[in-house]
Write a protein that holds these residues in place. Structure first.
Motif, PDB file in Angstrom:
ATOM      1  N   LEU A 134       0.862  -1.180   0.000  1.00  0.00           N
ATOM      2  CA  LEU A 134       0.000   0.000   0.000  1.00  0.00           C
ATOM      3  C   LEU A 134       0.901   1.234   0.000  1.00  0.00           C
ATOM      4  O   LEU A 134       1.370   1.682   1.046  1.00  0.00           O
ATOM      5  N   ILE A 135       1.167   1.756  -1.187  1.00  0.00           N
ATOM      6  CA  ILE A 135       1.901   3.015  -1.336  1.00  0.00           C
ATOM      7  C   ILE A 135       0.878   4.145  -1.353  1.00  0.00           C
ATOM      8  O   ILE A 135       1.000   5.133  -0.641  1.00  0.00           O
ATOM      9  N   ASP A 136      -0.161   3.962  -2.164  1.00  0.00           N
ATOM     10  CA  ASP A 136      -1.321   4.856  -2.135  1.00  0.00           C
ATOM     11  C   ASP A 136      -2.480   4.138  -2.780  1.00  0.00           C
ATOM     12  O   ASP A 136      -2.289   3.215  -3.586  1.00  0.00           O
ATOM     13  N   TRP A 137      -3.707   4.605  -2.485  1.00  0.00           N
ATOM     14  CA  TRP A 137      -4.915   3.973  -3.026  1.00  0.00           C
ATOM     15  C   TRP A 137      -4.977   4.098  -4.542  1.00  0.00           C
ATOM     16  O   TRP A 137      -5.704   3.352  -5.198  1.00  0.00           O
ATOM     17  N   ARG A 138      -4.265   5.026  -5.116  1.00  0.00           N
ATOM     18  CA  ARG A 138      -4.293   5.209  -6.569  1.00  0.00           C
ATOM     19  C   ARG A 138      -3.869   3.933  -7.292  1.00  0.00           C
ATOM     20  O   ARG A 138      -4.253   3.708  -8.443  1.00  0.00           O
ATOM     21  N   ASP A 139      -3.079   3.089  -6.621  1.00  0.00           N
ATOM     22  CA  ASP A 139      -2.572   1.864  -7.251  1.00  0.00           C
ATOM     23  C   ASP A 139      -3.549   0.699  -7.125  1.00  0.00           C
ATOM     24  O   ASP A 139      -3.300  -0.373  -7.669  1.00  0.00           O
ATOM     25  N   TRP A 140      -4.623   0.859  -6.372  1.00  0.00           N
ATOM     26  CA  TRP A 140      -5.514  -0.259  -6.054  1.00  0.00           C
ATOM     27  C   TRP A 140      -6.777  -0.197  -6.903  1.00  0.00           C
ATOM     28  O   TRP A 140      -7.309   0.882  -7.183  1.00  0.00           O
ATOM     29  N   ASP A 141      -7.315  -1.367  -7.223  1.00  0.00           N
ATOM     30  CA  ASP A 141      -8.603  -1.424  -7.922  1.00  0.00           C
ATOM     31  C   ASP A 141      -9.697  -0.874  -7.005  1.00  0.00           C
ATOM     32  O   ASP A 141      -9.663  -1.088  -5.780  1.00  0.00           O
ATOM     33  N   GLY A 188     -12.687  -1.866  -6.527  1.00  0.00           N
ATOM     34  CA  GLY A 188     -13.393  -2.894  -5.754  1.00  0.00           C
ATOM     35  C   GLY A 188     -12.623  -3.304  -4.513  1.00  0.00           C
ATOM     36  O   GLY A 188     -13.221  -3.589  -3.462  1.00  0.00           O
ATOM     37  N   VAL A 189     -11.301  -3.323  -4.616  1.00  0.00           N
ATOM     38  CA  VAL A 189     -10.484  -3.724  -3.464  1.00  0.00           C
ATOM     39  C   VAL A 189     -10.516  -2.619  -2.396  1.00  0.00           C
ATOM     40  O   VAL A 189     -10.565  -2.904  -1.198  1.00  0.00           O
ATOM     41  N   VAL A 190     -10.506  -1.369  -2.830  1.00  0.00           N
ATOM     42  CA  VAL A 190     -10.600  -0.259  -1.864  1.00  0.00           C
ATOM     43  C   VAL A 190     -11.910  -0.375  -1.085  1.00  0.00           C
ATOM     44  O   VAL A 190     -11.938  -0.249   0.145  1.00  0.00           O
ATOM     45  N   ARG A 191     -12.986  -0.675  -1.805  1.00  0.00           N
ATOM     46  CA  ARG A 191     -14.287  -0.829  -1.117  1.00  0.00           C
ATOM     47  C   ARG A 191     -14.272  -2.049  -0.199  1.00  0.00           C
ATOM     48  O   ARG A 191     -14.817  -2.012   0.899  1.00  0.00           O
ATOM     49  N   ASP A 192     -13.614  -3.119  -0.623  1.00  0.00           N
ATOM     50  CA  ASP A 192     -13.494  -4.315   0.239  1.00  0.00           C
ATOM     51  C   ASP A 192     -12.794  -3.961   1.553  1.00  0.00           C
ATOM     52  O   ASP A 192     -13.201  -4.420   2.627  1.00  0.00           O
ATOM     53  N   VAL A 220      -7.906  12.537  -2.532  1.00  0.00           N
ATOM     54  CA  VAL A 220      -8.310  12.578  -3.937  1.00  0.00           C
ATOM     55  C   VAL A 220      -8.330  11.162  -4.519  1.00  0.00           C
ATOM     56  O   VAL A 220      -9.263  10.779  -5.221  1.00  0.00           O
ATOM     57  N   SER A 221      -7.327  10.363  -4.185  1.00  0.00           N
ATOM     58  CA  SER A 221      -7.264   9.031  -4.804  1.00  0.00           C
ATOM     59  C   SER A 221      -8.256   8.047  -4.190  1.00  0.00           C
ATOM     60  O   SER A 221      -8.704   7.132  -4.873  1.00  0.00           O
ATOM     61  N   ILE A 222      -8.652   8.264  -2.937  1.00  0.00           N
ATOM     62  CA  ILE A 222      -9.630   7.330  -2.338  1.00  0.00           C
ATOM     63  C   ILE A 222     -11.067   7.775  -2.603  1.00  0.00           C
ATOM     64  O   ILE A 222     -11.991   6.946  -2.568  1.00  0.00           O
ATOM     65  N   ALA A 223     -11.272   9.049  -2.895  1.00  0.00           N
ATOM     66  CA  ALA A 223     -12.646   9.542  -3.085  1.00  0.00           C
ATOM     67  C   ALA A 223     -13.285   8.931  -4.334  1.00  0.00           C
ATOM     68  O   ALA A 223     -14.486   8.629  -4.332  1.00  0.00           O
ATOM     69  N   ALA A 224     -12.485   8.742  -5.388  1.00  0.00           N
ATOM     70  CA  ALA A 224     -13.050   8.236  -6.647  1.00  0.00           C
ATOM     71  C   ALA A 224     -13.677   6.852  -6.480  1.00  0.00           C
ATOM     72  O   ALA A 224     -14.861   6.663  -6.791  1.00  0.00           O
ATOM     73  N   PRO A 225     -12.934   5.853  -5.976  1.00  0.00           N
ATOM     74  CA  PRO A 225     -13.553   4.522  -5.860  1.00  0.00           C
ATOM     75  C   PRO A 225     -14.712   4.473  -4.864  1.00  0.00           C
ATOM     76  O   PRO A 225     -15.569   3.605  -4.971  1.00  0.00           O
ATOM     77  N   LEU A 226     -14.752   5.403  -3.930  1.00  0.00           N
ATOM     78  CA  LEU A 226     -15.804   5.355  -2.908  1.00  0.00           C
ATOM     79  C   LEU A 226     -16.950   6.317  -3.211  1.00  0.00           C
ATOM     80  O   LEU A 226     -17.917   6.402  -2.438  1.00  0.00           O
ATOM     81  N   GLY A 227     -16.851   7.073  -4.296  1.00  0.00           N
ATOM     82  CA  GLY A 227     -17.967   7.932  -4.707  1.00  0.00           C
ATOM     83  C   GLY A 227     -18.210   9.117  -3.789  1.00  0.00           C
ATOM     84  O   GLY A 227     -19.344   9.582  -3.646  1.00  0.00           O
ATOM     85  N   VAL A 228     -17.150   9.625  -3.183  1.00  0.00           N
ATOM     86  CA  VAL A 228     -17.267  10.793  -2.299  1.00  0.00           C
ATOM     87  C   VAL A 228     -16.966  12.047  -3.115  1.00  0.00           C
ATOM     88  O   VAL A 228     -15.983  12.088  -3.864  1.00  0.00           O
TER      89      VAL A 228
END
Ligand code: CP
Length: 309
Positions: free
Chosen positions: A8-15, A17-21, A168-176
């Motif tokens: 985990l360097i940053d959420w930008r590298d993660w899919d 679905g995995v961030v939501r998991d 910024v990178s975590i807001a996109a997959p979580l819809g914030v």
């Protein structure tokens, strides 16, 4: 669940679905800690610190204790990381530890660690990202919204820094939806790819009008105006004075939030009277201490996910 990434360097590298998991796992870990209490039994986390910390140090160590494992605190300055190649020192750590968490000054050193490691490396905050903080922030919002942060409106007011890059990178997959009020910005430190992704998703607004920025916010978040290692450094006194003069009109206080129902967030440590007024810290609006507590629950989920425990 999808296959876990190695680091985990940053959420930008993660899919997405995995961030939501991981967020869902953090909610479950917080709700029922006993169900996870032996998942890291007899496993070791090495925590490497090149910078000061209160929350990252305590929450990772307490989290490992609660998961049945053990955490070793390694001060960069007292270790042979000061003398040797980062990759080879990290390769050794991987022989005795199941997972490594590092708070380093330079993002490039963190990438070298990830390159040398054969176990997962977690970024405990570098000059570019603070992913553990961002997951704790999303957990704080999610638990107030029935477990799902999507649709929340979060305004960040302050300097565009490592915390912002990870928000910024975590807001996109979580819809914030994120509104940034960041008059203090160094274009070289901005993760432009994550920013573009959030813009494309219609989830990013940027303004320098503080009142407009907080008007329809569910949460308003601030952070230090100066990197923490420079805050009390006499060499940065002049720069601190310049930033304080520029940013005081953007201080988070009751006057700015008047007429809104916004909750107040801060990742701590707090510089009272600078980025936030004292009146807000213990006010009914404040979720600051829930946010800080949530570092541990979020990181337990990250540890479990990355180690497949
Ligand atoms: N928010 C945060 O990372 O706190 P510490 O610097 O105290 O670890």
């Amino acid at each position: 669940m999808s296959a876990p990434p190695t680091h985990l360097i940053d959420w930008r590298d993660w899919d997405a679905g995995v961030v939501r998991d991981v967020l869902d796992l953090a909610l479950r870990v917080k709700r029922d800690p006993r169900a996870f209490e032996n998942r890291m039994h007899r496993r070791t986390l090495v925590m490497l610190f090149q910078k000061t910390s209160t929350r990252t140090r305590v929450s990772f160590e307490a989290g490992m204790t609660e998961l049945g494992g053990h955490a070793i605190n390694l001060d960069w300055r007292a270790s042979n990381f000061t003398l040797a190649d980062v990759r080879s020192e990290t390769r050794y750590l991987s022989r005795n530890a199941a997972v490594i968490m590092a708070r380093l000054k330079d993002h490039e050193d963190l990438l070298d660690m990830a390159d040398g490691a054969t176990v997962p490396v977690i970024n405990g905050c570098c000059n570019r990202y603070h992913p553990c903080q961002a997951m704790a922030d999303m957990l704080t919002i999610a638990e107030q919204r029935g477990g799902d942060p999507s649709g929340a409106r979060l305004t960040y007011i302050g300097a565009y820094n490592n915390v912002v890059n990870s928000l910024v990178s975590i807001a996109a997959p979580l819809g914030v939806h994120l509104t940034l009020v960041c008059p203090l910005r160094d274009e070289a430190t901005i993760d432009t790819a994550s920013r573009a992704r959030l813009l494309d998703a219609g989830l990013l607004t940027e303004t320098t009008d503080a009142r407009a920025g907080v008007a329809d916010a569910d949460y308003v978040y601030t952070d230090t105006w100066l990197d923490m290692e420079y805050f009390n450094d006499p060499a940065f006194a002049e720069e601190k004075e310049r930033r304080v003069a520029q940013m005081l009109p953007y201080q988070l206080n009751e006057t700015l939030l008047a007429g809104t129902d916004a909750k107040v967030m801060h990742d701590m440590p707090i510089h009272i009277g600078y980025e936030i007024a004292e009146e807000l810290i213990e006010s009914p609006r404040s979720v600051i201490f829930d946010q800080a507590e949530n570092r541990m629950h979020a990181q337990k989920a990250i540890l479990l996910h990355l180690t497949g425990s």
